[in-house]
Enzyme design. Sequence first.
Site, mmCIF file in Angstrom:
data_model
loop_
_atom_site.group_PDB
_atom_site.id
_atom_site.type_symbol
_atom_site.label_atom_id
_atom_site.label_comp_id
_atom_site.label_asym_id
_atom_site.label_seq_id
_atom_site.Cartn_x
_atom_site.Cartn_y
_atom_site.Cartn_z
ATOM 1 N N TYR A 121 -5.245 -2.400 -3.562
ATOM 2 C CA TYR A 121 -6.183 -3.779 -3.301
ATOM 3 C C TYR A 121 -7.476 -3.018 -3.502
ATOM 4 C CZ TYR A 121 -2.643 -4.482 0.793
ATOM 5 O OH TYR A 121 -1.903 -5.407 0.572
ATOM 6 N N TYR A 173 -14.043 -3.416 4.232
ATOM 7 C CA TYR A 173 -13.323 -2.807 5.534
ATOM 8 C C TYR A 173 -14.107 -1.715 6.646
ATOM 9 C CZ TYR A 173 -9.617 -5.268 3.465
ATOM 10 O OH TYR A 173 -8.818 -6.271 2.394
ATOM 11 N N ARG A 194 1.046 -1.459 -0.336
ATOM 12 C CA ARG A 194 -0.322 -0.029 0.003
ATOM 13 C C ARG A 194 1.111 1.282 0.102
ATOM 14 N NH1 ARG A 194 -4.626 -0.234 2.438
ATOM 15 N NH2 ARG A 194 -4.253 -2.160 3.282
ATOM 16 N N CYS A 230 -26.075 -4.733 -7.210
ATOM 17 C CA CYS A 230 -27.282 -5.240 -6.128
ATOM 18 C C CYS A 230 -27.108 -5.841 -5.102
ATOM 19 C CB CYS A 230 -28.539 -6.182 -7.243
ATOM 20 S SG CYS A 230 -28.885 -4.954 -8.702
HETATM 21 C C1 LIG Z 1 -0.150 -7.990 2.206
HETATM 22 C C2 LIG Z 1 0.870 -7.990 2.847
HETATM 23 C C3 LIG Z 1 2.403 -7.259 2.545
HETATM 24 C C4 LIG Z 1 2.083 -5.530 2.681
HETATM 25 O O1 LIG Z 1 0.950 -5.327 2.920
HETATM 26 P P1 LIG Z 1 0.589 -3.752 2.351
HETATM 27 O O2 LIG Z 1 0.098 -3.378 3.542
HETATM 28 O O3 LIG Z 1 0.385 -3.649 1.230
HETATM 29 O O4 LIG Z 1 1.596 -3.075 3.209
HETATM 30 C C5 LIG Z 1 3.550 -7.795 3.153
HETATM 31 N N1 LIG Z 1 3.604 -8.386 3.334
HETATM 32 C C6 LIG Z 1 2.673 -9.956 4.126
HETATM 33 C C7 LIG Z 1 2.657 -11.243 4.488
HETATM 34 C C8 LIG Z 1 1.398 -9.402 3.200
HETATM 35 O O5 LIG Z 1 0.423 -10.463 3.403
#
Ligand SMILES: *Cc1c(COP(=O)(O)O)cnc(C)c1O
Length: 424
Positions: A373, A317, A277, A344
Site C-alpha cells: 500500500y 491511517y 501486506r 502542501c
Molecule cells: C485488501 C484485501 C486483501 C489483502 O489484505 P492484506 O491486509 O493486504 O492482507 C485480501 N482480500 C480482500 C478481499 C481484500 O480486500
Amino acid sequence: MTESFTYVNGILHAEQVDVARIAAEVGTPCYIYSAERLRHNYKEFRDAFAGMDIHIHYANKANPNLAVTRVLAACGAGADITSGGELERALAAGIKGQNIIYSGVGKTEVEIAAALKADIYQFNVESMPELHAINKVAAQMGKKTAVTLRVNPDVSARTYKKTSTGELGTKFGIDMVQLEEAMALFKTLPALDFKGFQVHIGSHVYDYEPFREAFLKLAELTHAWRARGYTVERLDLGGGVGIPYDGQSLAPFADYARTVRETVGNLGCQIAFEPGRRLVGDAGILLSRVTYDKQGHSNRFLILDAGMNDLIRPAMYEARHSIIPVKQSGAEQTALADIVGPVCETSDLFGVDYRLPGVGTGDLVAILQAGAYGAAMASTYNGRALIPEVMVSGNQYAVVRRRIAIQEQIDWESVPDWANVATH
Ligand SMILES: *Cc1c(COP(=O)(O)O)cnc(C)c1O
C-alpha cells in the site's frame, strides 16, 4: 528492520546492493523491493500450513507491480484481484486465470465478463444483486462459474478504523440475516456453482483473536449448510494478517497458522488465503533524501523529497513506519525531528519525534515497511512524478517501474480550443 535491509560497513544495503548507489543512479525518492524477502515471506506462509490443502492468492492490490507479482507467482502464488484492471495485471504478470480469485463489492458486468473469459477460479460474491449479475453474464456466455459467498461475520478486527471490514454496517459481505436469502438464490441461478464461504475482516490485523472468531463462524456455517444438503468444499479466509510497523510487536505467524488449523483445519475443505501486506509489506523501503533540516520555533522538521502522494499510509491511517538513516553515524543522539514531506497539506507528515543521528540536509533516509500500500496508492498530487520502483536480488538490481515524469503526465491531457475564450 528485516535481514533484507541491513547495514554493511555502516551503509544501508538492500540485500547486497548499497542503497546510496541506487540513489545516485536512479534518483530519489524511489521504492526498493527485495526479491529474496518476497520469496522468504511466501515460503514462510506456505510452510506454516504444511500438510493442508491450501491455495495462496496474493492480494495484488497491496503492490501490483508486475515484477513483484511475478516473483510471488514464480514461488507458486495465485492472485486475488479487486478489479478488471488487476485482472489484466495478474494475467500480464503470468498468473493463469485458474489461479485467480475475484473479490470486491462493485464488479461491473464488463469486469465480470472479462473474468469469465479468463476462466478464473472463483468469484467471491458480496451481495445478491451481484449474484444475479454474474449469473446473467455467465449464462450469456454459456458458462457456469464457481462462487463463494463473502459473509460479514460481524467481528471487530481491532485495527485501524479505515481498514476494518468485518463489522455490520460496513459495505462488505453478506450479513448473517440475509444469508438465508442469498443461499436460496443458488437454486434459481443455474450459471452459478456454489463452492463455499469467504471472510476478510480487515487489513493489518495484528491481534489474531478476531480471526479465530471469524473462522469459527465459517466452521459453524459449513456444518449448518452441509446439514441442509449443500456441498461446502472451499473456505476462503481472506487476507489481513498484519506486520510489525515501527514499535509494534506481533505474535509469531505460527500462532495465526494454529488458529486456522484449530478452527477450519478439520472440515475437509480446501482453504484459500488472500495475503497482501504479509507477503510484501516488509519487502519494500521508500528511499528519500532530506531537502531541508528546518528548525522551527518549537519543532525541528526534516523535510524529505518523498511526500504523502508517494506513501499515504501515515496520513490516511496514522500508521507509523520505522525511519532510519542510510549512513550510520557515530554522532551523538541528535535532536528529535518531525519527518514531513513537501506536499502542501498539514497531514503530509510521516511522523513526529524521530531520532535520526547524524541526519541533516542532503542526507538519505529509508522509510521501512513500505512494500504494501505504498506505490500502490501513490498519486501525482502537487504536480509530482510517480516515483521509480527498483527491485534487488542478491547483488543485482533493476528498475521495475520507471519514473513517470511530469512531461508524460502533461501529455495525457488535452486542451480544447474553447478553453481560450476569455470571460466578458
Ligand atoms: C485488501 C484485501 C486483501 C489483502 O489484505 P492484506 O491486509 O493486504 O492482507 C485480501 N482480500 C480482500 C478481499 C481484500 O480486500
